[in-house]
Scaffold this active site. Structure first.
Site, PDB file in Angstrom:
ATOM      1  N   GLU A 335      -2.224   2.012 -15.294  1.00 57.60           N
ATOM      2  CA  GLU A 335      -0.606   2.147 -15.978  1.00 57.60           C
ATOM      3  C   GLU A 335      -0.557   2.411 -17.370  1.00 57.60           C
ATOM      4  O   GLU A 335       0.196   1.466 -18.071  1.00 57.60           O
ATOM      5  CB  GLU A 335       0.254   0.647 -15.467  1.00 57.60           C
ATOM      6  N   GLU A 371       8.760  13.752 -22.004  1.00 58.07           N
ATOM      7  CA  GLU A 371       8.783  12.926 -20.813  1.00 58.07           C
ATOM      8  C   GLU A 371       7.170  13.047 -20.055  1.00 58.07           C
ATOM      9  O   GLU A 371       7.058  11.882 -19.639  1.00 58.07           O
ATOM     10  CB  GLU A 371       9.436  13.709 -19.759  1.00 58.07           C
ATOM     11  N   HIS A 444      -5.869   3.611  -9.146  1.00 60.28           N
ATOM     12  CA  HIS A 444      -4.619   2.981  -8.950  1.00 60.28           C
ATOM     13  C   HIS A 444      -3.822   3.547  -7.798  1.00 60.28           C
ATOM     14  O   HIS A 444      -3.631   4.670  -7.719  1.00 60.28           O
ATOM     15  CB  HIS A 444      -3.642   3.093 -10.229  1.00 60.28           C
ATOM     16  N   ASP A 499      -6.511  -1.382  -9.408  1.00 59.19           N
ATOM     17  CA  ASP A 499      -5.561  -2.030  -8.670  1.00 59.19           C
ATOM     18  C   ASP A 499      -5.340  -1.226  -7.402  1.00 59.19           C
ATOM     19  O   ASP A 499      -4.904  -0.252  -7.229  1.00 59.19           O
ATOM     20  CB  ASP A 499      -4.188  -1.837  -9.484  1.00 59.19           C
ATOM     21  N   ASN A 501      -3.795  -2.442  -4.702  1.00 57.34           N
ATOM     22  CA  ASN A 501      -2.843  -2.888  -3.912  1.00 57.34           C
ATOM     23  C   ASN A 501      -2.999  -3.278  -2.521  1.00 57.34           C
ATOM     24  O   ASN A 501      -2.094  -2.929  -1.625  1.00 57.34           O
ATOM     25  CB  ASN A 501      -1.663  -1.651  -4.112  1.00 57.34           C
ATOM     26  N   ASN A 557      -2.304 -11.041  -9.232  1.00 56.43           N
ATOM     27  CA  ASN A 557      -1.028 -10.274  -9.550  1.00 56.43           C
ATOM     28  C   ASN A 557       0.025 -11.523  -9.239  1.00 56.43           C
ATOM     29  O   ASN A 557      -0.043 -12.350  -8.262  1.00 56.43           O
ATOM     30  CB  ASN A 557      -0.486  -9.261  -8.487  1.00 56.43           C
ATOM     31  N   PHE A 562       5.589 -12.529  -5.199  1.00 54.65           N
ATOM     32  CA  PHE A 562       4.150 -12.495  -4.852  1.00 54.65           C
ATOM     33  C   PHE A 562       3.108 -13.205  -5.678  1.00 54.65           C
ATOM     34  O   PHE A 562       3.059 -12.845  -6.793  1.00 54.65           O
ATOM     35  CB  PHE A 562       4.060 -11.045  -4.660  1.00 54.65           C
TER      36      PHE A 562
END
Length: 641
Positions: A335, A371, A444, A499, A501, A557, A562
């Site tokens: 990130e 962007e 990620h 990460d 997840n 996390n 959570f």
């Protein structure tokens, strides 16, 4: 928005104050014993039954539980259960990952773990009415009912509220109207699900700063507290509950920092001393950190975090300082915004002997230059005086899935794997002095728990590419005559971190830890992914979780919805030994914190750090007269074979 209403004395009454006065009158009217429970029971009996309810004969009847005779919250007073539609407190039906994490971009893969209800309590109710029964104390047994969403303790004789009320994290409504409270405990600030908190007609003079974490609170009832702080009262009456909560959140004092996280050693003291004095020992260290991209951290998502602590200018300094404190060989970050990589991290880390490799997520390609800089990605930094970068590769899982001929090019593949723009990176390094090679993968993985199949496919693709990188490194001629020679990819030291997840009971964890999963694994959800679902994905790395050698972390996390482990550092155990890992955050500190980020932790994830030793090769054949390819690049890199 409605215009303010003039009061009888010409005082302007805001819409919020009107609602507060109305709520106060309703709460004052609920003075009789178990008023809400009786009202709910009466409403249920008076409902017009236009059809016969057909029930499942195999389903056990719903049992309403009395809290008397030792089962309840008071030794002297009974409590009434309010009937009505109930939600099983441990059920995950209908729950989504986004509902248990403040940011849909980094949401966890599973619902928050919840304390289980004692076996003797049937959890078919979530509301408890103990109002109007002259209650003067609350027995600790009340706080085991962690599934409660509504609790009425109004019109009693309570002079204090036990701090243990913080265990009732599911509460959305708490009524303490007309007791004898002169203060409320700061632990109420842990009840971040609260939407209504009624403290009418007490003797409360001020509120704890900790109430600033009640970011979902819609109505705070304070009318009838004659000595209530005038400044807080003005904010509440003029601008409403959210404004007062924001004031308490942003103006409150900074809490004391936690103790430093301690290193946990995986080898004995004697082995450590030997390692430190052994000139032939090769060691390295890795840090893994999801730093929470600034575009994923608006105040609407992290309403419990003070605005100043959520600001990127504050968080980025904390992130950089934290990374520098551990002084790792490799920094694997997720990130990371493109602009921040170039203008901040790369710039500052360069002065600390780091070079970096970075790729943004694929969607950056189709966006404007401005962007594009806001799109996040993965960054891998390395100590340039110790390591040469030999090779680097972006793992664009979208493109990789499209290029595999064995993947089913059906609608499912397009709407599932191809629709996600998660990425990873794989880098190949060589030790400047010894010539030892090392693969470092940084990833990620997709966050959404409804796409377990995509997670598993992405991780399998990641490991496949790490093996290919290791194979290329093994084939590359050694840097000098004394450098190691690798017979195949499994002999090249490999680190895979990021990460993921994914929790411990996921297919992703099983695959990494065991080297394979079944072709019909539940996490594939019945979809077709070529050889992955015909033969089952497998790898040869003999990976181990670096934290598996000690009591594992309880979380990586940490948010109100959570708390769990989603991040990992894996290593090839045949070629690498883990010697130490950075330990957990102090549990006493966590017991007073609703979630990260906060003043001390700049991301909703914590960083992981691990130290390793490369296992010495035994009886390794050396090339008699190795030929060395020409050097190129500013780092003295050699071309890959």
């Amino acid at each position: 928005m409605r215009a303010p209403t003039p009061g009888t004395n010409g005082v302007v009454i805001s819409p919020h104050l009107q609602q507060q006065l109305l709520k106060a009158e309703l709460c004052r009217a609920a003075a009789s014993p178990h008023h809400r429970a009786r009202q709910a029971a009466l409403a249920t009996r008076n409902q017009t039954k236009s059809a016969i309810t057909i029930t499942d004969p195999n389903r056990p009847p719903v049992k309403l539980v009395s809290l008397e005779n030792g089962d309840g919250a008071s030794d002297t007073t009974d409590g009434d259960v309010v009937p009505g539609a109930a939600v099983q407190p441990n059920s995950t039906a209908g729950a989504t990952a986004g509902g248990h994490h403040p940011s849909a971009t980094v949401a966890p893969v599973t619902t928050a773990p919840r304390l289980t209800v004692p076996a003797k309590v049937v959890s078919s109710w979530t509301t408890l009415d103990m109002g109007g029964v002259n209650l003067s104390t609350i027995a600790p047994t009340l706080f085991k009912y962690t599934f409660l969403t509504t609790l009425y303790l109004n019109h009693n004789q309570l002079t204090s509220i036990p701090p243990e009320i913080s265990r009732l994290r599911s509460l959305t409504l708490l009524d303490l109207t007309r007791n004898k409270l002169m203060s409320v405990p700061p632990e109420l600030g842990m009840l971040t699900s609260l939407k209504e908190l009624f403290l009418f007609d007490n003797m409360i003079s001020t509120l704890p700063w900790e109430f600033g974490t009640l970011h979902q609170l819609e109505m705070l009832g304070m009318e009838g507290n004659a000595t209530f702080d005038q400044n807080m009262k003005n904010i509440l009456q003029k601008d409403g509950t959210p404004a007062l909560i924001t004031y308490l959140r942003d103006q409150g004092p900074v809490p004391a920092p936690p103790p430093e996280r301690q290193w946990r050693y995986l080898i004995s003291d004697a082995e450590r001393k030997l390692l430190e004095t052994d000139p032939a020992a090769e060691t390295f260290s890795v840090l893994c950190y999801n730093i929470l991209c600034q575009w994923y951290a608006p105040s609407t998502m992290y309403g419990y975090t003070p605005a100043w602590a959520l600001a990127w200018d504050y968080r980025k300094e904390l992130i950089l300082t934290e990374m520098m404190n551990y002084d790792n060989d490799f920094l694997c970050l997720q990130e990371v915004e493109g602009t921040q990589f170039e203008k901040y991290f790369k710039h500052h880390l360069s002065g600390h002997d780091y070079d970096g490799v970075y790729w943004s997520k694929p969607r950056a390609r189709s966006q404007s230059e401005v962007e594009r800089g806001k799109v996040d990605g993965c960054a891998t930094f390395y100590k340039r005086t110790k390591w040469h970068l030999l090779d680097k590769q972006l793992l664009d899982f979208q493109a990789m899935a499209m290029q595999r001929p064995d993947f089913d090019k059906t609608q499912n593949m397009f709407t599932r794997v191809f629709a996600k723009d998660d990425i990873g990176t794989v880098c190949g390094f060589e030790n400047v002095e010894t010539g030892s090679r090392l693969v470092v993968a940084n990833v990620h993985i997709q966050w959404n728990h409804e796409f377990k199949d995509v997670k598993l496919v992405q991780v399998a693709l990641l490991v496949d590419e790490a093996e290919k990188m290791a194979s290329r490194l093994a084939k590359l001629p050694p840097a000098h005559p004394d450098a190691p020679v690798y017979s195949d990819s499994s002999k090249v030291p490999t680190i895979i971190c990021g990460d993921f997840n994914s929790v411990h009971d996921s297919g992703v964890y099983e695959y990494l830890a065991n080297g394979q999963v079944a072709a019909d694994h539940d996490d594939f959800l019945g979809h077709n992914y070529g050889t992955y679902t015909s033969a089952g994905p497998r790898h040869r790395f003999a990976l181990k979780n670096a934290y598996a050698g000690v009591q594992e972390l309880t979380m990586t996390n940490y948010t109100p919805g959570f708390v769990g482990v989603l991040d990992y550092v894996w290593y090839s155990s045949q070629t690498v030994t883990a010697t130490a890992v950075l330990g957990e955050v102090d549990p006493n500190y966590l017991s007073k914190v609703v979630g990260f980020p906060n003043a001390h932790f700049p991301s909703d994830h914590i960083c992981l750090s691990a130290e390793f030793r490369i296992r010495p090769q035994k009886d390794t054949a050396r090339a008699a007269q190795p030929s060395f390819p020409p050097m190129n690049g500013t780092n003295g890199q050699r071309n890959m074979a």
